[in-house]
Design an enzyme around this catalytic site. Structure first.
Site, PDB file in Angstrom:
ATOM      1  N   GLY A 230       9.308   3.083   6.381  1.00 51.93           N
ATOM      2  CA  GLY A 230       8.099   2.692   7.093  1.00 51.93           C
ATOM      3  C   GLY A 230       6.952   2.888   6.512  1.00 51.93           C
ATOM      4  N   GLY A 232       4.250   4.969   6.082  1.00 53.55           N
ATOM      5  CA  GLY A 232       3.871   6.097   6.221  1.00 53.55           C
ATOM      6  C   GLY A 232       2.303   6.547   6.154  1.00 53.55           C
ATOM      7  N   ARG A 233       1.423   5.575   5.544  1.00 56.58           N
ATOM      8  CA  ARG A 233       0.067   5.677   5.281  1.00 56.58           C
ATOM      9  C   ARG A 233      -0.666   4.451   5.346  1.00 56.58           C
ATOM     10  NH1 ARG A 233      -1.099   7.342  -0.854  1.00 56.58           N
ATOM     11  NH2 ARG A 233       0.512   5.747  -1.702  1.00 56.58           N
ATOM     12  N   GLY A 266      -0.252  10.856   5.034  1.00 50.49           N
ATOM     13  CA  GLY A 266      -0.933   9.647   5.375  1.00 50.49           C
ATOM     14  C   GLY A 266      -2.051   9.183   4.639  1.00 50.49           C
ATOM     15  N   ARG A 330       9.254  -6.778   4.298  1.00 51.31           N
ATOM     16  CA  ARG A 330      10.203  -6.514   3.266  1.00 51.31           C
ATOM     17  C   ARG A 330      11.573  -6.684   3.657  1.00 51.31           C
ATOM     18  NH1 ARG A 330       6.541  -2.135   1.489  1.00 51.31           N
ATOM     19  NH2 ARG A 330       4.533  -2.201   2.818  1.00 51.31           N
ATOM     20  N   ASP A 423      12.597  -1.530  -0.213  1.00 52.93           N
ATOM     21  CA  ASP A 423      11.114  -1.560   0.674  1.00 52.93           C
ATOM     22  C   ASP A 423      10.123  -1.943   0.130  1.00 52.93           C
ATOM     23  OD1 ASP A 423      11.732   0.924  -0.578  1.00 52.93           O
ATOM     24  OD2 ASP A 423       9.896   1.581   0.079  1.00 52.93           O
ATOM     25  N   ASN A 424      10.006  -2.447  -1.157  1.00 51.60           N
ATOM     26  CA  ASN A 424       8.979  -2.773  -1.825  1.00 51.60           C
ATOM     27  C   ASN A 424       9.325  -4.172  -2.272  1.00 51.60           C
ATOM     28  OD1 ASN A 424       7.648  -0.500  -1.764  1.00 51.60           O
ATOM     29  ND2 ASN A 424       8.414   0.429  -3.720  1.00 51.60           N
TER      30      ASN A 424
END
Length: 671
Positions: A230, A232-233, A266, A330, A423-424
């Site tokens: 997810g 995260g920042r 974050g 993604r 995820d990228n």
């Protein structure tokens, strides 16, 4: 923008559009005429689907593997169609030029269209922040987290969590910005001059109309399922609708903790934020699909980071970059729900319906068409694959093709992503999440810019096409788990990836060498020579445009254009290069294209300037001392990578010796 309607074909052929009476059926379909096995005769007709969204009347004219292709939009249904005329003996090296007949009701005059575009641009209204047309479709149409607090936790049955930026700031300052991205949003460039601009884009001052959230997704990292990851920042401010009807998502990276932060803080540091901002804009200028960057601000607070993961953390300046894309969805956005069991698997369909509705609307239109778009591919068990009866299969095919085009373009400019986790991987075929990336200096197919990737070099330059295929297989598994596609549809899409990648890669390399047709032997020998002698990838290809096709040039004169990259080579290696250059000049001479014309063409696809890591580091070092000048100058240079730019030669030089030290040529994921 209208494309020139000129193509190289073996004989003068007039390719007329269908008559208006047949346009309703034919424009919303695709026809292809394949020649018989001997390459003669009339051939046969067969329907096939292409389904590419494009709002204007003409999209593409191209020649690919003996197929003359013309794409246009159906006036009645606004569905993209593609007419393909195939010739068994077409060769791009032929010199005959066909001029496609322009039908007034289909192909408007390009000059008139250009003038209309200029007129519309001059009438555009540029807006202040408070006037931006915000939308919150992601939050409005998808299931969300019932909680809005930020502590890291598992978020179930949801695509997002509403969360506001929380990074602590102290007199934030604007470092760099992009006027061209502001234009996408209809944002007046004068807004960058506002005293409160840094406060707004550090998240300290809320934007009226935005509904901030962090997205939930998972991913395979280095081949292993990592579970929930997810944002995260990264916190999405919302979506802005511009006057062209385009949807652009604005996201602050480094804006504070979210439920997806796991053990992190974050936040982001200036070092990684500068790299992401500059590379986003550089890749766009290179013609590579990418997320964009609107601006970068410092927070005025330091952030603790262990850059080399060696137990020696230090404080670095904090920063926040505003990323912009039509979507940050993604592969992992869908994976997470399929792998959480029956309770969440239906979310995959819901999220995919949303994706198609907003980002692939042509697939919804196509699925309501009456025509038969059945595909009859060879080598598959079933006799037909009907993409119009399954929009999810059609979507996966398009994602596969977009991914193939993206990675082929990476290979063309020598870009190595470094962290190709699922995820990228963007479903829109964009370069996303700039971490420890790197452009090739000395050509090394095994180059990886990521220190974490060193043991296995999974994500090295040469492996990127295969990793793209592997990642697509994981997405296919997700869609199969959700019962959205079957095995044959998955196999077909994967085959499309392979075929499209080879088409695009061969096209890219053919253009880089100024050839008229792909020559595998010539290109393979060049890359082998470059690898053996550690030749600079960018400078070498740029220098090849200076090769003359004059017959019987002396060896030294033949090698002269490459003197800058062929340093200290042995006599044996010098002979290998001379032999290759003889073969190359012979191939060029056979095309009869004047050297000057070929140079212009080659220089338009072989950049002079790329964002080398050492250039980034020079700008970072200055910015960390409070001098942003070099960051802005580097942005200016990288926005025109194919131009000569007199006076900027230092940005196109070979890297200095210090460029190969740890932390410059190779980086960790610490940012």
């Amino acid at each position: 923008m209208m494309l020139p309607l000129h193509l190289f074909v073996p004989q003068p052929v007039r390719f007329r559009a269908p008559s208006p009476s047949s346009s309703c059926r034919l424009f919303s379909s695709i026809f292809s005429c394949w020649s018989n096995p001997r390459g003669q005769g009339k051939g046969k007709w067969q329907w096939r689907s292409r389904n590419v969204a494009f709002p204007r009347q003409i999209s593409t004219v191209r020649l690919r593997r003996g197929e003359l292709e013309l794409d246009w939009a159906c006036p009645r249904r606004q569905v993209m169609a593609s007419a393909t005329q195939s010739f068994g003996h077409v060769s791009a090296s032929q010199e005959n030029i066909v001029s496609l007949q322009r039908e007034k009701e289909i192909l408007p005059d390009p000059m008139e269209a250009q003038e209309n575009e200029k007129s519309n641009e001059s009438k555009r209204k540029m807006l202040k922040f408070e006037q931006l047309n915000w939308d919150d479709s992601f939050v409005r149409e998808l299931p969300g987290d019932s909680r809005t607090d930020g502590p890291p936790r598992q978020v179930l049955h949801a695509c997002y969590t509403k969360v506001s930026p929380s990074a602590t700031v102290d007199n934030p300052q604007l470092v760099v910005w992009s006027n061209s991205v502001a234009d996408l949003l209809n944002l007046d460039p004068k807004e960058f001059e506002r005293p409160d601009f840094p406060l707004i884009f550090s998240g300290a001052s809320p934007l009226k109309g935005s509904v901030p959230y962090a997205q939930c997704y998972g991913g395979h990292q280095f081949g292993m399922w990592a579970g929930q990851l997810g944002d995260g920042r990264a916190i999405t401010l919302g979506e802005v609708l511009n006057d062209r009807g385009e949807r652009w998502e604005l996201q602050l990276k480094g804006a504070g903790k979210t439920p997806y932060s796991r053990f992190a803080d974050g936040l982001a540091v200036l070092r990684s934020s500068i790299r992401e901002f500059l590379c986003s804009e550089s890749m766009h200028a290179l013609g590579v699909p990418t997320t964009r960057a609107l601006c970068l601000v410092t927070t005025g607070k330091d952030v603790m980071r262990d850059m080399f993961y060696d137990g020696n953390p230090k404080e670095e300046p904090g920063a926040i970059v505003c990323r912009v894309a039509q979507s940050f969805l993604r592969f992992g956005s869908y994976q997470i729900h399929a792998l959480r069991g029956e309770e969440d698997v239906e979310i995959v369909r819901t999220l995919l319906d949303y994706t198609i509705r907003h980002h692939f609307p042509h697939l919804d239109l196509c699925s309501t068409a009456d025509e038969d778009f059945s595909l009859r591919p060879e080598g598959l068990e079933t006799s037909t694959i009907d993409l119009t009866s399954n929009k999810y299969a059609a979507w996966f095919c398009e994602v596969a093709e977009r991914t193939a085009v993206l990675i082929a373009k990476w290979q063309g400019v020598g870009f190595t992503h470094g962290v190709m986790n699922t995820d990228n991987m963007s479903v829109l075929g964009l370069t996303i999440d700039y971490g420890p990336f790197g452009f090739l200096d000395a050509f090394d197919p095994k180059y990886t810019p990521n220190t974490t990737d060193l043991p296995g070099r999974r994500y090295c330059f040469a492996n990127q096409p295969d990793v793209g295929m592997w990642n697509l297989a994981q997405l296919a598994s997700t869609l199969s788990t959700a019962n959205l596609i079957n095995d044959e549809e998955a196999k077909y899409a994967m085959a499309k990836y392979g075929a499209r990648f080879m088409d695009e890669y061969q096209s890219v390399m053919t253009k880089k060498l100024g050839l008229e047709k792909y020559n595998k032997d010539l290109i393979s020998k060049l890359l082998t020579n470059m690898a053996i002698d550690k030749v600079d990838y960018t400078i070498c290809f740029r220098a090849l445009s200076n090769i003359k096709t004059t017959v019987d040039l002396p060896d030294d004169e033949l090698l002269s254009p490459l003197k800058a990259v062929l340093l200290d080579i042995s006599k044996e290696r010098k002979k290998a290069w001379i032999d290759w250059l003889r073969q190359y000049t012979h191939e060029l001479a056979s095309s009869r294209i004047p050297d000057e014309e070929r140079k212009i063409s080659m220089d338009s696809v072989n950049p002079k300037f790329i964002l080398r890591n050492y250039l980034c580091q020079t700008a970072i070092d200055a910015a960390e001392q409070g001098d942003d000048t070099e960051v802005r100058r580097l942005l200016e240079v990288m926005q025109k990578p194919y131009d000569e730019q007199p006076g900027m030669e230092k940005y196109a030089r070979l890297p200095p010796a210090w460029a190969y030290r740890p932390g410059v040529c190779m980086l960790s994921c610490s940012s």
